[in-house]
Design an enzyme around this catalytic site. Structure first.
Site, mmCIF file in Angstrom:
data_model
loop_
_atom_site.group_PDB
_atom_site.id
_atom_site.type_symbol
_atom_site.label_atom_id
_atom_site.label_comp_id
_atom_site.label_asym_id
_atom_site.label_seq_id
_atom_site.Cartn_x
_atom_site.Cartn_y
_atom_site.Cartn_z
ATOM 1 N N LYS A 85 0.810 -1.221 0.000
ATOM 2 C CA LYS A 85 0.000 0.000 0.000
ATOM 3 C C LYS A 85 0.842 1.269 0.000
ATOM 4 O O LYS A 85 0.436 2.295 -0.535
ATOM 5 C CB LYS A 85 -0.961 -0.023 1.179
ATOM 6 C CG LYS A 85 -2.045 -1.071 0.995
ATOM 7 C CD LYS A 85 -3.262 -0.807 1.837
ATOM 8 C CE LYS A 85 -4.447 -1.620 1.350
ATOM 9 N NZ LYS A 85 -4.262 -3.073 1.532
ATOM 10 N N GLU A 107 -10.301 6.706 2.506
ATOM 11 C CA GLU A 107 -11.245 5.757 3.081
ATOM 12 C C GLU A 107 -10.449 4.572 3.617
ATOM 13 O O GLU A 107 -9.326 4.325 3.168
ATOM 14 C CB GLU A 107 -12.206 5.258 1.996
ATOM 15 C CG GLU A 107 -11.662 4.133 1.088
ATOM 16 C CD GLU A 107 -10.519 4.552 0.176
ATOM 17 O OE1 GLU A 107 -10.288 5.762 0.012
ATOM 18 O OE2 GLU A 107 -9.834 3.655 -0.366
ATOM 19 N N SER A 374 1.903 -9.818 -1.101
ATOM 20 C CA SER A 374 1.488 -8.412 -0.978
ATOM 21 C C SER A 374 1.729 -7.825 0.404
ATOM 22 O O SER A 374 1.885 -6.615 0.539
ATOM 23 C CB SER A 374 0.013 -8.270 -1.361
ATOM 24 O OG SER A 374 -0.800 -9.120 -0.563
#
Ligand SMILES: *Cc1c(COP(=O)(O)O)cnc(C)c1O
Length: 390
Positions: A85, A107, A374
């Site tokens: 991220k 968000e 990830s």
């Protein structure tokens, strides 16, 4: 807008009229800066010195032995914050700075994107507000606390089901009223144009690195590239490096939850129908009346009823294949990577590994597979403990 932001019939910007000029401003800024020499240099330094890029492409030899193939793990779990991220957050926040915006909003569902945004907000000294469903604020108190430690304000959203989709609605609403100084840092490769394009671009560093590393380390391209799919950002990031290599098979793994027929899940591409949510046309999980279905997965990061438009196109064209794996198999995969390699994977990433385990009998020993790891699994240890006593 200058570009339609279409991926075949998918994508677009189905938003209230007041948002169009805002998205236009964002589109123009992105196309102005993303190839700008100074911007590229700034982002490279941040990726290297703050996030920890490049991440290794690691040959997991014990696990390869077990699976009967050659498995390379793209170690996005080693990045600052523990997941991919940060790639997107650094890129978009830098874009915000170039646009002379002073405030960030985002968000978040499970809190992972909210926390990544809060980190970068602190790094850039930008005032940061995180919109989060009230139910999620309750459920994810540790991440809420971490966001506050980084100086972000967490705004609980009471409407709807008090989860991610309500948080996105509220963030979009807030944005329309505060556009002059505020940048909306969207968390995945979905949402209205230009977000799918922007997020893909900032995550494409994964695929660019992985392709080059694979060629350097093995002298060839992989046979398969595998990634898990929530909104689709880590997957599109690694796929983008290989999509033009037609011989490389691309596989996206969604959250099968309790099973596709019996229970709740988040397998949007496998089991969804086309619709519009949060300004984008894509496959969606919806009931017979077209209302957004409630989703569920053991991994909070995959728990989203929509998916990025480019994946929808890749599915229809057959260029990528999408499958869903159930929670039980995901837990097996989590344990296997811990045991074989001493690496705790995120439950999200464990979905991709679970598919590999299922294919075990079909591999040939020299098959080369890249799996995008990830994120790291420290955040998930408590959940795993509930299901699997040691
Ligand atoms: C958020 C998250 C995902 C899912 O998001 P995508 O946009 O589909 O990549 C997957 N893995 C981890 C570790 C995450 O934190």
């Amino acid at each position: 807008m200058k570009y339609p932001g279409r991926y075949g019939p998918y994508g677009g910007f189905y938003v209230p009229e007041v948002l169009i000029p805002v998205l236009e401003e964002l589109e123009e800024a992105f196309y102005n800066f993303y190839q700008d020499k100074r911007f590229i240099k700034d982002l490279q330094l941040l990726n290297r010195d703050y996030a920890g890029r490049p991440t290794p492409l690691y040959h997991a030899s014990r696990l390869s032995e077990h699976l009967g193939c050659q498995l390379l793990l793209k170690r996005e779990d080693l990045l600052h914050g523990g997941a991919h991220k940060v790639n997107n957050c650094l890129g978009q926040a830098l874009l915000a700075k170039y646009m002379k915006k002073t405030k960030l909003i985002a968000e978040t569902g499970a809190g992972q994107h909210g926390l990544a945004t809060a980190m970068i907000g602190a790094l850039f000294g930008m005032e940061t507000k995180i919109f989060m469903g009230a139910v999620d604020v309750e459920r994810q108190s540790v991440n809420v606390h971490k966001m506050k430690l980084c100086g972000a304000q967490v705004i609980p959203v009471e409407g709807g089901t008090g989860t991610l989709k309500d948080a996105i609605n509220e963030a979009l609403r807030y944005w329309t009223a505060n556009v002059s100084d505020t940048f909306y840092l969207f968390g995945t490769a979905a949402g209205p144009h230009p977000y799918p394009t922007i997020v893909r671009h900032f995550q494409s560093v994964i695929g660019t690195e992985a392709r080059q590393q694979c060629l350097e380390q093995t002298d060839r391209l992989p046979d398969k590239v595998i990634a898990c799919i929530g909104g689709g950002s880590n997957a599109i990031g690694i796929f983008s490096g290989f999509v033009d290599d037609r011989q490389v098979e691309l596989i996206g793994v969604e959250a099968g939850g309790e099973g596709l027929t019996a229970g709740k899940h988040a397998a949007t591409l496998v089991a969804g129908r086309v619709g519009i949510l949060h300004g984008v046309k894509s496959y969606l999980l919806q009931n017979s009346e077209g209302q957004i279905a409630e989703t569920e997965s053991i991994s909070a990061g995959l728990d989203y009823p929509g998916v990025g438009p480019e994946h929808c196109q890749l599915k229809d064209s057959g260029r990528a294949k999408y499958v869903a794996l159930e929670d039980e198999k995901v837990l097996d995969a989590f344990e296997l990577l811990c045991r074989c390699e001493g690496i705790l994977p995120a439950l999200e990433s464990s979905h991709a590994l679970a598919w590999l385990m299922q294919q075990k009998e079909k591999f040939q020993k020299d098959q080369l597979i890249i799996l995008n790891l990830s994120g790291r699994g420290d955040k998930d240890v408590g959940i795993v403990e509930k299901y699997r006593k040691l």
